[in-house]
Motif scaffolding. Structure first.
Motif, PDB file in Angstrom:
ATOM      1  N   SER A 164      10.471  10.885  -2.887  1.00 47.72           N
ATOM      2  CA  SER A 164      11.096  11.543  -1.494  1.00 47.72           C
ATOM      3  C   SER A 164      12.441  10.919  -1.233  1.00 47.72           C
ATOM      4  O   SER A 164      13.665  11.651  -0.693  1.00 47.72           O
ATOM      5  N   ALA A 165      12.274   9.729  -1.260  1.00 47.56           N
ATOM      6  CA  ALA A 165      13.724   8.975  -0.688  1.00 47.56           C
ATOM      7  C   ALA A 165      14.883   9.210  -1.839  1.00 47.56           C
ATOM      8  O   ALA A 165      15.843   9.719  -1.355  1.00 47.56           O
ATOM      9  N   VAL A 166      14.549   9.195  -2.925  1.00 47.51           N
ATOM     10  CA  VAL A 166      15.565   9.467  -4.195  1.00 47.51           C
ATOM     11  C   VAL A 166      16.053  10.916  -3.804  1.00 47.51           C
ATOM     12  O   VAL A 166      17.402  11.097  -3.927  1.00 47.51           O
ATOM     13  N   GLU A 167      15.382  11.955  -3.835  1.00 49.03           N
ATOM     14  CA  GLU A 167      15.714  13.396  -3.572  1.00 49.03           C
ATOM     15  C   GLU A 167      16.729  13.249  -2.203  1.00 49.03           C
ATOM     16  O   GLU A 167      17.666  14.203  -2.293  1.00 49.03           O
ATOM     17  N   THR A 168      16.392  12.550  -1.418  1.00 44.10           N
ATOM     18  CA  THR A 168      16.881  12.769   0.016  1.00 44.10           C
ATOM     19  C   THR A 168      18.420  12.046  -0.347  1.00 44.10           C
ATOM     20  O   THR A 168      19.622  12.581   0.131  1.00 44.10           O
ATOM     21  N   LEU A 169      18.423  10.869  -0.772  1.00 44.04           N
ATOM     22  CA  LEU A 169      19.651  10.142  -0.796  1.00 44.04           C
ATOM     23  C   LEU A 169      20.561  10.540  -2.053  1.00 44.04           C
ATOM     24  O   LEU A 169      21.792  10.113  -2.056  1.00 44.04           O
ATOM     25  N   ASN A 170      19.776  10.934  -3.127  1.00 45.37           N
ATOM     26  CA  ASN A 170      20.579  11.562  -4.241  1.00 45.37           C
ATOM     27  C   ASN A 170      21.744  10.456  -4.834  1.00 45.37           C
ATOM     28  O   ASN A 170      22.812  10.840  -4.923  1.00 45.37           O
ATOM     29  N   PRO A 171      21.260   9.330  -5.316  1.00 44.13           N
ATOM     30  CA  PRO A 171      22.198   8.433  -6.098  1.00 44.13           C
ATOM     31  C   PRO A 171      22.663   8.826  -7.301  1.00 44.13           C
ATOM     32  O   PRO A 171      21.862   9.806  -7.849  1.00 44.13           O
ATOM     33  N   GLU A 206       0.891  -1.203  -0.127  1.00 50.68           N
ATOM     34  CA  GLU A 206       0.162  -0.139   0.061  1.00 50.68           C
ATOM     35  C   GLU A 206       0.843   1.119   0.215  1.00 50.68           C
ATOM     36  O   GLU A 206       1.995   1.262   0.479  1.00 50.68           O
ATOM     37  N   ARG A 207       0.368   2.360  -0.874  1.00 55.22           N
ATOM     38  CA  ARG A 207       1.228   3.625  -0.539  1.00 55.22           C
ATOM     39  C   ARG A 207       1.115   4.075   0.753  1.00 55.22           C
ATOM     40  O   ARG A 207       0.160   3.790   1.454  1.00 55.22           O
ATOM     41  N   GLY A 208       2.033   4.662   1.086  1.00 52.29           N
ATOM     42  CA  GLY A 208       2.251   5.343   2.575  1.00 52.29           C
ATOM     43  C   GLY A 208       3.368   4.610   3.500  1.00 52.29           C
ATOM     44  O   GLY A 208       4.461   4.249   3.057  1.00 52.29           O
ATOM     45  N   PRO A 209       3.145   4.343   4.742  1.00 49.01           N
ATOM     46  CA  PRO A 209       3.870   3.777   5.658  1.00 49.01           C
ATOM     47  C   PRO A 209       4.618   2.572   5.144  1.00 49.01           C
ATOM     48  O   PRO A 209       5.727   2.401   5.436  1.00 49.01           O
ATOM     49  N   ASP A 210       3.685   1.671   4.467  1.00 53.55           N
ATOM     50  CA  ASP A 210       4.290   0.259   4.150  1.00 53.55           C
ATOM     51  C   ASP A 210       5.550   0.783   2.958  1.00 53.55           C
ATOM     52  O   ASP A 210       6.431   0.010   3.369  1.00 53.55           O
ATOM     53  N   LEU A 211       5.360   1.355   2.207  1.00 52.84           N
ATOM     54  CA  LEU A 211       6.254   1.509   0.964  1.00 52.84           C
ATOM     55  C   LEU A 211       7.428   2.579   1.619  1.00 52.84           C
ATOM     56  O   LEU A 211       8.578   2.127   1.565  1.00 52.84           O
ATOM     57  N   ALA A 212       6.990   3.465   2.406  1.00 52.75           N
ATOM     58  CA  ALA A 212       7.916   4.502   2.956  1.00 52.75           C
ATOM     59  C   ALA A 212       9.120   3.709   3.812  1.00 52.75           C
ATOM     60  O   ALA A 212      10.250   3.876   3.943  1.00 52.75           O
ATOM     61  N   GLU A 213       8.609   2.712   4.648  1.00 51.77           N
ATOM     62  CA  GLU A 213       9.407   1.772   5.341  1.00 51.77           C
ATOM     63  C   GLU A 213      10.533   1.114   4.449  1.00 51.77           C
ATOM     64  O   GLU A 213      11.724   0.916   4.848  1.00 51.77           O
ATOM     65  N   ARG A 214      10.146   0.537   3.375  1.00 52.76           N
ATOM     66  CA  ARG A 214      11.037  -0.124   2.596  1.00 52.76           C
ATOM     67  C   ARG A 214      12.150   0.681   1.971  1.00 52.76           C
ATOM     68  O   ARG A 214      13.397   0.304   2.018  1.00 52.76           O
ATOM     69  N   TRP A 215      11.546   1.989   1.578  1.00 48.45           N
ATOM     70  CA  TRP A 215      12.750   2.871   0.954  1.00 48.45           C
ATOM     71  C   TRP A 215      13.638   3.412   2.278  1.00 48.45           C
ATOM     72  O   TRP A 215      14.579   3.864   1.740  1.00 48.45           O
ATOM     73  N   ALA A 216      13.182   3.561   3.485  1.00 44.48           N
ATOM     74  CA  ALA A 216      14.015   3.837   4.550  1.00 44.48           C
ATOM     75  C   ALA A 216      15.151   3.150   4.817  1.00 44.48           C
ATOM     76  O   ALA A 216      15.975   3.191   5.433  1.00 44.48           O
ATOM     77  N   ARG A 217      15.122   1.797   4.053  1.00 44.09           N
ATOM     78  CA  ARG A 217      16.144   0.700   4.268  1.00 44.09           C
ATOM     79  C   ARG A 217      17.288   1.099   3.338  1.00 44.09           C
ATOM     80  O   ARG A 217      18.556   0.468   3.575  1.00 44.09           O
ATOM     81  N   ILE A 218      17.195   2.128   2.424  1.00 46.56           N
ATOM     82  CA  ILE A 218      18.395   2.294   1.352  1.00 46.56           C
ATOM     83  C   ILE A 218      19.258   3.023   2.182  1.00 46.56           C
ATOM     84  O   ILE A 218      19.148   4.013   2.582  1.00 46.56           O
ATOM     85  N   PRO A 219      20.654   2.361   1.979  1.00 51.89           N
ATOM     86  CA  PRO A 219      21.733   3.108   2.665  1.00 51.89           C
ATOM     87  C   PRO A 219      21.899   4.451   2.000  1.00 51.89           C
ATOM     88  O   PRO A 219      21.785   4.852   0.646  1.00 51.89           O
ATOM     89  N   ARG A 220      22.644   5.412   2.893  1.00 54.38           N
ATOM     90  CA  ARG A 220      22.863   6.669   2.243  1.00 54.38           C
ATOM     91  C   ARG A 220      23.694   6.806   1.416  1.00 54.38           C
ATOM     92  O   ARG A 220      24.061   8.016   0.553  1.00 54.38           O
ATOM     93  N   ASP A 221      24.701   5.747   1.249  1.00 52.72           N
ATOM     94  CA  ASP A 221      25.640   6.074   0.452  1.00 52.72           C
ATOM     95  C   ASP A 221      25.659   5.209  -0.830  1.00 52.72           C
ATOM     96  O   ASP A 221      26.524   4.623  -1.656  1.00 52.72           O
ATOM     97  N   THR A 222      24.279   4.771  -1.233  1.00 49.62           N
ATOM     98  CA  THR A 222      24.097   4.064  -2.406  1.00 49.62           C
ATOM     99  C   THR A 222      24.429   4.819  -3.603  1.00 49.62           C
ATOM    100  O   THR A 222      23.923   6.201  -3.980  1.00 49.62           O
ATOM    101  N   ASP A 223      25.177   4.499  -4.485  1.00 45.43           N
ATOM    102  CA  ASP A 223      25.638   5.175  -5.756  1.00 45.43           C
ATOM    103  C   ASP A 223      24.409   4.722  -6.587  1.00 45.43           C
ATOM    104  O   ASP A 223      24.077   5.966  -7.580  1.00 45.43           O
ATOM    105  N   ILE A 224      24.008   3.531  -7.129  1.00 43.20           N
ATOM    106  CA  ILE A 224      23.137   3.123  -7.920  1.00 43.20           C
ATOM    107  C   ILE A 224      21.885   2.492  -7.385  1.00 43.20           C
ATOM    108  O   ILE A 224      22.015   1.178  -6.763  1.00 43.20           O
TER     109      ILE A 224
END
Length: 209
Positions: free
Chosen positions: A159-166, A111-129
């Motif tokens: 939002s996650a991609v904007e923050t992480l900026n891979p 579902e859109r919202g918290p369920d998906l946001a939780e998955r994207w929160a797992r992405i490390p901040r130093d991800t290149d790709i």
């Protein structure tokens, strides 16, 4: 470093011409009905490709990875399978994830919202790709409607991609969104091989880093 990007081959991988490169990346919907037999054929095809490294994530059609995860992952012998997990190759840090917003009743839907946001929160901040199956909202995610088009990407992923900026965000899922878009130093790639009519006509997208 040459990356060769494909997606949404739907078991028609043997019908496409894949250029040489260093890393072959498949961003999901690799299968047709999502069976283990299809996956075994895909892995045999990966073995035939000359790229030193291959990366695979699942998509919403790839049911065996959701329903029979141990058996499916054991069949992937000639590629690195990522599912909410990371990999470092040639000094680059990759993260792969299969999740997409709910659309009817497909695999790896949340579902859109918290369920998906939780998955994207797992992405490390130093991800290149970053490799996801679906697009972020507003980026290469438009599907035609009777009166125009509708953007169906994930807002929380955007939002996650904007923050992480891979450096690169590679995805597929929305066949009609095939192509590339550059925003600042970040490049988005919708590598859908199949067209909107499920014909494997879109060529692989090659990126030189």
């Amino acid at each position: 470093m040459r990356l060769v990007c494909i997606s949404d081959t739907h078991s028609m991988h043997r019908q496409i011409q894949v250029p040489d490169g260093d890393i072959l990346i498949h961003s999901g919907d690799c299968l047709g009905v999502g069976s283990l037999d299809e996956l075994e054929d895909l892995d045999n095809w990966f073995a035939e490709q000359p790229h030193p490294h291959k990366i695979l994530i699942a998509g919403n059609h790839d049911w065996c990875f959701q329903d029979e995860p141990q058996e499916a992952q054991a069949l992937v012998r000639h590629a690195h399978y990522l599912q909410d997990s990371s990999l470092e190759l040639e000094g680059l840090k990759f993260w792969g994830s299969p999740w997409t917003p709910v659309f009817f009743n497909w695999a790896f839907n949340l579902e859109r919202g918290p369920d998906l946001a939780e998955r994207w929160a797992r992405i490390p901040r130093d991800t290149d790709i970053l490799i996801t199956h679906g697009p972020p909202a507003g980026i290469l995610d438009a599907v035609p409607t009777g009166t125009g088009s509708l953007n169906v990407g994930c807002e929380d992923l955007a939002s996650a991609v904007e923050t992480l900026n891979p450096r690169l965000h590679i995805f597929g899922h929305i066949h009609e969104g095939y192509g590339q878009q550059q925003i600042g130093q970040r490049r988005y790639i919708n590598a859908s091989t199949c067209t909107g009519s499920f014909k494997p006509l879109n060529p692989p997208i090659v990126i030189d880093l």
